[in-house]
Scaffold this active site. Structure first.
Site, short mmCIF file in Angstrom:
data_model
loop_
_atom_site.label_atom_id
_atom_site.label_comp_id
_atom_site.label_asym_id
_atom_site.label_seq_id
_atom_site.Cartn_x
_atom_site.Cartn_y
_atom_site.Cartn_z
N PRO A 209 0.79 -1.24 0.00
CA PRO A 209 0.00 0.00 0.00
C PRO A 209 0.82 1.29 0.00
O PRO A 209 0.26 2.37 -0.06
CB PRO A 209 -0.80 -0.12 1.30
CG PRO A 209 0.07 -0.93 2.22
CD PRO A 209 0.80 -1.91 1.33
N GLY A 210 2.15 1.20 0.05
CA GLY A 210 2.93 2.42 -0.12
C GLY A 210 3.82 2.79 1.05
O GLY A 210 4.37 3.89 1.06
N GLY A 211 3.97 1.90 2.03
CA GLY A 211 4.83 2.22 3.18
C GLY A 211 6.23 2.61 2.72
O GLY A 211 6.78 3.62 3.16
N LYS A 212 6.78 1.80 1.83
CA LYS A 212 8.17 2.06 1.43
C LYS A 212 8.25 3.17 0.39
O LYS A 212 9.17 3.97 0.40
CB LYS A 212 8.82 0.76 0.97
CG LYS A 212 8.85 -0.20 2.15
CD LYS A 212 9.52 -1.47 1.94
CE LYS A 212 9.45 -2.32 3.21
NZ LYS A 212 8.08 -2.71 3.62
N GLU B 143 2.48 -1.31 -8.71
CA GLU B 143 1.77 -2.37 -7.99
C GLU B 143 0.95 -3.14 -9.00
O GLU B 143 0.07 -2.58 -9.67
CB GLU B 143 0.87 -1.76 -6.90
CG GLU B 143 -0.15 -2.71 -6.31
CD GLU B 143 0.44 -4.01 -5.74
OE1 GLU B 143 1.44 -3.95 -5.01
OE2 GLU B 143 -0.11 -5.08 -6.04
N ARG C 190 -5.08 -2.55 -5.51
CA ARG C 190 -4.06 -2.14 -4.53
C ARG C 190 -3.28 -0.92 -5.04
O ARG C 190 -2.79 -0.11 -4.26
CB ARG C 190 -3.12 -3.31 -4.23
CG ARG C 190 -3.80 -4.41 -3.42
CD ARG C 190 -2.91 -5.61 -3.18
NE ARG C 190 -1.69 -5.35 -2.48
CZ ARG C 190 -1.56 -5.24 -1.15
NH1 ARG C 190 -2.63 -5.37 -0.38
NH2 ARG C 190 -0.39 -5.01 -0.60
N CYS D 225 9.12 -9.87 4.32
CA CYS D 225 8.75 -9.82 5.75
C CYS D 225 8.48 -11.25 6.21
O CYS D 225 7.45 -11.53 6.82
CB CYS D 225 7.57 -8.89 5.98
SG CYS D 225 6.08 -9.33 5.10
N1 SAM Z 1 6.25 -2.41 -0.39
C1 SAM Z 1 4.90 -2.40 0.14
C2 SAM Z 1 4.83 -1.45 1.31
O1 SAM Z 1 5.85 -1.16 1.92
O2 SAM Z 1 3.72 -0.95 1.60
C3 SAM Z 1 4.45 -3.79 0.51
C4 SAM Z 1 4.55 -4.74 -0.64
S1 SAM Z 1 3.86 -6.33 -0.35
C5 SAM Z 1 5.04 -7.06 0.66
C6 SAM Z 1 4.09 -7.10 -1.88
C7 SAM Z 1 3.25 -6.57 -3.02
O3 SAM Z 1 3.57 -7.32 -4.20
C8 SAM Z 1 1.76 -6.72 -2.82
O4 SAM Z 1 1.14 -5.47 -2.91
C9 SAM Z 1 1.32 -7.65 -3.95
O5 SAM Z 1 0.06 -7.30 -4.50
C10 SAM Z 1 2.40 -7.48 -4.97
N2 SAM Z 1 2.53 -8.64 -5.87
C11 SAM Z 1 1.85 -9.81 -5.85
N3 SAM Z 1 2.22 -10.61 -6.85
C12 SAM Z 1 3.16 -9.95 -7.55
C13 SAM Z 1 3.93 -10.24 -8.71
N4 SAM Z 1 3.81 -11.39 -9.34
N5 SAM Z 1 4.76 -9.29 -9.15
C14 SAM Z 1 4.89 -8.13 -8.51
N6 SAM Z 1 4.22 -7.80 -7.40
C15 SAM Z 1 3.37 -8.69 -6.92
#
Ligand code: SAM
Length: 444
Positions: A114-117, A135, A140, A233
């Site tokens: 959702p954009g934390g980083k 994303e 999302r 994580c």
């Molecule tokens: N970086 C984000 C933050 O700090 O808010 C959190 C990211 S979360 C760990 C991983 C993200 O990768 C999710 O939003 C998910 O929808 C996305 N995702 C899922 N499958 C994916 C794929 N095949 N390729 C790229 N991103 C993917």
């Protein structure tokens, strides 16, 4: 907390050996709560004065703070709506600290919602450079956009594109790329029951396979001598050290660099990578910093802005809103006006849903300003501002969508601020402010 799956316990016992009891003890306690200051909109002093609960500095980033377990929920705090901070457990900031972005650089956050980083990177860039937040899941990506808008980010592109397509088109374009990969989320078990429920060894393995695919794509987007940070994580070796080792085997032109940080602990058999366990004061995180050593031809062609249009209407709006109208290059596309960030590549076919700062939309020859325009501004720049204390009845009424009473001399658009931080706008006439706080964001 949900009972830990027996197979997960077994794997963690094997991984941690003598430290396993300490791990279990940490897992039975709630994780740390935290916030991250948005340096583009607020200061530590302002948060300290305004929030009414203590902030404890964190080792994981200079802008992260631990907050008391009984602090109010962020959604109930007006300064949160103003984008003065982002709600984030402090150790989640570690990957961007290891990425170490610098103002002026071009940064890709490939798995960004959702954009934390992304919001953390934007705070460090401070408007100087280009942030590309991608994303793949469209719903999302909208949440990601909303968070970037709330934090007043002006120099970001937001897209919803498959990594393979995006990174092929933008090969060699970025100084730094972050892959905060989708993972089995073992490190989130204390805060997310659904992560415990969906855990299985098969899930861990399928995440690892997907992570290697994403990393392969991401590698293409990094310029020669550029940095690629891989983070998760989760605790499993398959998704962390083993994914990095598999990547390095396929990519001898990348080298694993020291992480450059003191927090956490070295990775297993990969001392340059960094792990954070609950025993290290965080949730569960892993990050590895890689550098491309080989040349990488940048295939991106420069952005070709659509033919100028709406310039007069845009200028009229800027004159109406700002004391000194900013002289920015304005682009009109599909009836919407933008200020694009500098150094953009061609965007077509990349699922782009936002390019820089949205000024507003053209409606019957004039421009209706956007919420984003006010969130990205500073009160001193505007012609009209209503500033309310965070504990005032008026700010809660505004965030609820109500009209406010104003001085009858106020006319036209006015920013609405909480403790000096802009959180939205309205239009004044006849001693009233008509509320323009977006319906989907209204609270209380
Ligand atoms: N970086 C984000 C933050 O700090 O808010 C959190 C990211 S979360 C760990 C991983 C993200 O990768 C999710 O939003 C998910 O929808 C996305 N995702 C899922 N499958 C994916 C794929 N095949 N390729 C790229 N991103 C993917």
């Amino acid at each position: 907390m949900e009972e830990l799956p027996p197979e997960f316990r077994k794997r963690m016992r094997q991984m941690l050996r003598a430290e396993f009891p300490a791990f279990l003890s940490c897992m039975s306690r709630p994780s740390v709560r935290g916030i991250r200051l948005n340096p583009s909109k607020a200061t530590r002093e302002l948060l300290g004065k305004s929030l009414g609960f203590p902030l404890r500095s964190s080792v994981f980033s200079p802008f992260s703070y631990e907050i008391p377990s009984d602090a109010p929920k962020p959604g109930t705090i007006p300064l949160h709506h103003a984008g003065a901070f982002y709600s984030q457990e402090p150790s989640a900031a570690s990957a961007v600290t290891i990425l170490n972005p610098r103002p002026g650089e071009k940064i890709l956050d490939l798995c960004a919602a959702p954009g934390g980083k992304s919001t953390q990177i934007a705070g460090i860039l401070g408007g100087d450079g280009l942030l590309w937040s991608n994303e793949v899941v469209p719903g999302r990506a909208k949440v990601l956009l909303s968070n970037l808008e709330r934090l007043g980010v002006k120099n970001a592109v937001v897209s919803s594109c498959h990594p393979e397509i995006l990174c092929e088109r933008l090969s060699g374009f970025f100084d730094r790329v972050l892959v905060d990969a989708p993972c089995s989320e073992e490190g989130m078990f204390r805060r997310d029951r659904s992560a415990v429920q969906s855990w299985s060894v098969e899930h861990v393995r399928s995440c690892a396979a997907r992570q290697l695919l994403i990393l392969r794509s991401a590698a293409r987007a990094v310029r020669e001598n550029g940095i690629l940070v891989y983070s998760t994580c989760t605790f499993s070796r398959e998704e962390n050290e083993e994914t990095v080792l598999a990547f390095l085997k396929e990519h001898p032109d990348f080298s694993l660099e020291p992480s450059g940080v003191e927090f956490g602990r070295p990775g297993f058999d990969l001392p340059r990578a960094r792990r954070i366990f609950p025993m290290d004061g965080g949730d569960g995180h892993f990050a590895a910093r890689l550098r491309r050593l080989s040349p990488c031809v940048c295939r991106a062609v420069p952005f070709d802005p659509p033919k100028a249009g709406g310039q007069k209407a845009a200028q009229a709006l800027l004159e109406e809103v700002f004391q000194i109208p900013p002289e920015e290059k304005i682009v009109c596309s599909g009836g919407r006006l933008f200020v694009p960030p500098a150094g953009l590549p061609e965007l077509s076919g990349l699922g782009v849903i936002r390019t820089g700062l949205l000024l507003g939309e053209i409606r019957t020859g004039r421009v209706e300003p956007s919420h984003a325009l006010f969130l990205a501004a500073k009160p001193g720049m505007l012609r009209n501002v209503l500033d309310f204390p965070s504990d005032s009845r008026q700010i809660r009424a505004f965030l609820h969508g109500e009209e406010l009473e104003t001085d009858s001399s106020l006319k036209g658009y006015a920013g609405v601020a909480v403790d000096g931080v802009l959180t939205g706008f309205g239009k004044c006439s006849g001693g009233r402010l008509k509320n323009r706080y977006p319906k989907g964001l209204r609270i209380y």
